[in-house]
Design a protein around this motif. Structure first.
Motif, PDB file in Angstrom:
ATOM      1  N   PRO A 146       2.027  -4.666  10.897  1.00 16.43           N
ATOM      2  CA  PRO A 146       3.171  -4.273  10.058  1.00 16.43           C
ATOM      3  C   PRO A 146       3.669  -2.846  10.266  1.00 16.43           C
ATOM      4  O   PRO A 146       4.871  -2.635  10.439  1.00 16.43           O
ATOM      5  N   LYS A 147       2.775  -1.850  10.255  1.00 16.29           N
ATOM      6  CA  LYS A 147       3.220  -0.468  10.372  1.00 16.29           C
ATOM      7  C   LYS A 147       3.780  -0.180  11.757  1.00 16.29           C
ATOM      8  O   LYS A 147       4.789   0.519  11.905  1.00 16.29           O
ATOM      9  N   ILE A 366       7.098  -0.520   0.665  1.00 15.93           N
ATOM     10  CA  ILE A 366       7.901  -1.061  -0.439  1.00 15.93           C
ATOM     11  C   ILE A 366       8.611  -2.365  -0.088  1.00 15.93           C
ATOM     12  O   ILE A 366       9.242  -2.982  -0.938  1.00 15.93           O
ATOM     13  N   GLY A 367       8.554  -2.778   1.175  1.00 15.53           N
ATOM     14  CA  GLY A 367       9.194  -4.032   1.551  1.00 15.53           C
ATOM     15  C   GLY A 367      10.660  -3.839   1.929  1.00 15.53           C
ATOM     16  O   GLY A 367      11.230  -2.757   1.764  1.00 15.53           O
ATOM     17  N   PRO A 416      14.954  -2.616   8.272  1.00 15.06           N
ATOM     18  CA  PRO A 416      14.417  -3.815   7.615  1.00 15.06           C
ATOM     19  C   PRO A 416      15.173  -5.085   7.994  1.00 15.06           C
ATOM     20  O   PRO A 416      14.583  -6.164   8.046  1.00 15.06           O
ATOM     21  N   LEU A 417      16.469  -4.974   8.262  1.00 15.11           N
ATOM     22  CA  LEU A 417      17.258  -6.141   8.642  1.00 15.11           C
ATOM     23  C   LEU A 417      16.743  -6.752   9.946  1.00 15.11           C
ATOM     24  O   LEU A 417      16.519  -7.969  10.038  1.00 15.11           O
ATOM     25  N   ILE A 510      17.258 -12.049  -0.494  1.00 11.59           N
ATOM     26  CA  ILE A 510      15.997 -11.599   0.098  1.00 11.59           C
ATOM     27  C   ILE A 510      14.882 -11.628  -0.944  1.00 11.59           C
ATOM     28  O   ILE A 510      14.992 -11.005  -2.001  1.00 11.59           O
ATOM     29  N   GLN A 511      13.824 -12.336  -0.636  1.00 18.03           N
ATOM     30  CA  GLN A 511      12.669 -12.421  -1.531  1.00 18.03           C
ATOM     31  C   GLN A 511      11.400 -11.859  -0.903  1.00 18.03           C
ATOM     32  O   GLN A 511      10.393 -11.697  -1.578  1.00 18.03           O
ATOM     33  N   ALA A 512      11.445 -11.589   0.394  1.00 20.57           N
ATOM     34  CA  ALA A 512      10.256 -11.124   1.099  1.00 20.57           C
ATOM     35  C   ALA A 512       9.789  -9.786   0.528  1.00 20.57           C
ATOM     36  O   ALA A 512      10.583  -8.926   0.152  1.00 20.57           O
ATOM     37  N   THR A 513       8.476  -9.630   0.466  1.00 20.70           N
ATOM     38  CA  THR A 513       7.878  -8.379   0.024  1.00 20.70           C
ATOM     39  C   THR A 513       7.136  -7.749   1.194  1.00 20.70           C
ATOM     40  O   THR A 513       7.122  -8.279   2.304  1.00 20.70           O
ATOM     41  N   LYS A 514       6.489  -6.612   0.953  1.00 19.67           N
ATOM     42  CA  LYS A 514       5.777  -5.952   2.044  1.00 19.67           C
ATOM     43  C   LYS A 514       4.641  -6.814   2.576  1.00 19.67           C
ATOM     44  O   LYS A 514       4.268  -6.711   3.747  1.00 19.67           O
ATOM     45  N   GLU A 515       4.095  -7.712   1.745  1.00 17.73           N
ATOM     46  CA  GLU A 515       3.017  -8.597   2.201  1.00 17.73           C
ATOM     47  C   GLU A 515       3.510  -9.654   3.187  1.00 17.73           C
ATOM     48  O   GLU A 515       2.717 -10.248   3.914  1.00 17.73           O
ATOM     49  N   ASP A 516       4.830  -9.894   3.207  1.00 24.07           N
ATOM     50  CA  ASP A 516       5.377 -10.931   4.089  1.00 24.07           C
ATOM     51  C   ASP A 516       5.746 -10.413   5.472  1.00 24.07           C
ATOM     52  O   ASP A 516       6.134 -11.196   6.341  1.00 24.07           O
ATOM     53  N   LEU A 517       5.614  -9.097   5.692  1.00 23.07           N
ATOM     54  CA  LEU A 517       6.111  -8.528   6.933  1.00 23.07           C
ATOM     55  C   LEU A 517       5.295  -8.856   8.183  1.00 23.07           C
ATOM     56  O   LEU A 517       5.857  -8.964   9.255  1.00 23.07           O
ATOM     57  N   PRO A 518       3.971  -9.023   8.126  1.00 25.66           N
ATOM     58  CA  PRO A 518       3.261  -9.351   9.367  1.00 25.66           C
ATOM     59  C   PRO A 518       3.772 -10.636   9.968  1.00 25.66           C
ATOM     60  O   PRO A 518       4.131 -11.567   9.258  1.00 25.66           O
TER      61      PRO A 518
END
Length: 528
Positions: A146-147, A366-367, A416-417, A510-518
């Protein structure tokens, strides 16, 4: 995670290691060069248009094709280019795209007539449609942590948001101090260097599973997107042509006020738009029934990715209002030389670079949604600030802060887009999802140009009519300039509305959070 190739087992099954590809950051640097190349090419020729048309004897009616020949083939072939990258190999597609782009650029620089130039621009679009989705797909499969992915897309976001302004500066410098042909030739050393470095540093990756091509789907969507882009381009050009003719008629005088006709009254334009939409509908129906579609509907129908694509369309539509009309304002109203006009556009890039770095750090924390919403509103506030410029506005008074705000907003939006549009697409669909993101921006830009140009023309005509009714002399240059400013500021206002709509779409969909990024699953790549 992204892994280098490991020896196959006796059963022929590849066993990937647990470490990411060690030279991924070097690969990103190489990829970034060609991403900038494609972004620059959309604007670098704009400032050189007067010099090109004069040198090659291109008529006013035909000069549109210097831009249109590129946008048609680029927008039309993007989805096919994305699938070719997935199935044929992303590195291989990247190398062919870069080499073809360089060759087409060389041809454009040597153009002796309009047919040769238009053909070169069309070829640039075709190879750009291979290069752009392959580049973005490579970033996707190289960076899955993610990072790290946020940082990688920070680089991409900075280029995507600031490259257009840099293109205006570079076009101005090359046109004024060298020759317009260098607007094409400047691509050669960059593309060749990228090819040389990509061979050892960029790894190959392909989609697993079924890699058969959906030829009927490719034909339908290529023709459909090209038809839509051309239809809206005709609307924009008709609006600008009608405005120029009305202004010339009013300047000659004669007692009767001539009002510019709307570009939306162009019948052939509507024919192309409707035909394109019907082809896209046919494409969607076909994709839902095809075993291995060119664009799997799961890519678009996912709520987060669908929201990202819609936001991308609106941002693309609004962004064109900044660079197109701002460039005209600097050159035609403030009478800046091409180089000065290019320099005056750089605050956008400054804002983008600052925000892209901050966004890449904030995204894993923060997502995507807060950044996309805040970015859209910041960019909209920048365009709204520009809507207050006038005949004698000082650069530091409104254009500078407005552009910085616009750049900050774009930086917070694009990072983020780009990430969100590709997260979860899977190894099989990375190229297709990348192409879809590029396609939405291209179609959005075409629609935005048409809409904003027609609104600008209407505002110019209305202002001129009111001024003449109030006793103003239609041959007075300041009346004409004031009318142009009215048109530009109207365009800035409506462009800001498009960006607010983009922020609203992001907030709702958009509903994704930072946990969804990987990313989902591991991407197995090998050094080619």
């Amino acid at each position: 995670m992204t892994h280098p190739e490991q020896p196959a087992s006796a059963a022929g099954v590849q066993a990937p290691a647990e470490e990411p590809y060690e030279r991924r950051w070097l690969a990103l640097g190489v990829i970034a060069m060609t991403v900038l190349l494609v972004i620059l090419d959309a604007t670098i020729v704009n400032i050189a248009l007067p010099a090109v048309t004069a040198d090659l004897g291109i008529s006013t009616a035909s000069q549109q094709w210097i831009v249109t020949a590129y946008t048609l083939t680029f927008g039309g072939f993007l989805l096919l280019g994305g699938r070719i990258a997935d199935f044929w190999g992303r590195k291989r597609t990247y190398l062919v795209g870069a080499a073809g782009f360089a060759a087409a650029s060389a041809l454009g620089g040597f153009a002796q007539n309009e047919a040769m130039l238009f053909g070169a621009r069309a070829l640039q679009g075709v190879f750009g449609a291979l290069l752009a989705p392959a580049s973005l797909a490579l970033i996707t499969v190289l960076f899955t942590e993610p990072k790290e992915r946020a940082k990688a897309f920070g680089v991409y976001g900075a280029i995507a948001g600031g490259g257009a302004a840099i293109g205006l500066l570079l076009g101005g410098v090359l046109t004024e101090y060298a020759d317009w042909r260098w607007c094409f030739w400047v691509n050669l050393p960059v593309a060749l260097l990228a090819i040389v470095l990509a061979i050892p540093f960029v790894p190959e990756s392909k989609a697993p599973g079924d890699t058969s091509y959906d030829i009927p789907g490719a034909v339908l969507i290529t023709l459909g997107l090209a038809s839509i882009v051309y239809g809206f381009t005709r609307v924009s050009e008709a609006s600008q042509t009608n405005a120029a003719e009305a202004a010339e008629a009013n300047a000659r005088g004669g007692g009767e006020m001539v009002t510019a006709a709307s570009g939306w009254s162009d019948g052939p334009a509507w024919s192309f738009i409707v035909a394109g939409l019907l082809l896209v509908v046919a494409f969607v129906v076909l994709e839902l029934r095809t075993r291995n579609p060119l664009l799997p509907m799961r890519i678009v129908l996912d709520r987060n990715r669908g929201g990202a694509f819609l936001t991308s369309t609106l941002v693309g539509a609004g962004l064109i209002g900044a660079f197109f009309f701002l460039s005209l304002y600097f050159q035609q109203v403030l009478e800046y030389e091409p180089v000065v006009a290019g320099l005056a556009s750089l605050p956008v890039s400054l804002g983008v670079f600052i925000a892209a770095g901050a966004s890449s750090a904030l995204l894993p924390r923060i997502g995507p949604k807060p950044l996309m919403v805040a970015g859209g509103l910041l960019a909209a506030s920048g365009l709204f600030t520009l809507s207050f410029v006038g005949l004698d506005t000082g650069f530091w008074t409104l254009p500078f802060p407005g552009q910085v705000l616009l750049g900050l907003g774009l930086g917070f939006t694009f990072v983020p887009l780009s990430n969100l549009a590709l997260v979860g697409a899977g190894e099989h669909d990375a190229g297709a999802a990348s192409a879809m993101l590029n396609a939405t921006q291209q179609v959005g830009a075409s629609i935005g140009t048409a809409v904003l140009a027609s609104l600008s023309v209407a505002a110019i005509s209305s202002y001129t009519a009111d001024a003449i009714a109030g006793g103003a002399n239609p041959q007075d240059a300041r009346v004409s300039l004031a009318a142009q400013v009215e048109g530009y500021t109207t365009a800035f206002t409506w462009a800001s509305v498009l960006l607010v709509l983009g922020a609203a779409v992001a907030a709702v969909l958009i509903q994704a959070t930072k946990e969804d990024l990987p990313a989902e699953g591991d991407a197995v790549v090998h050094v080619g």
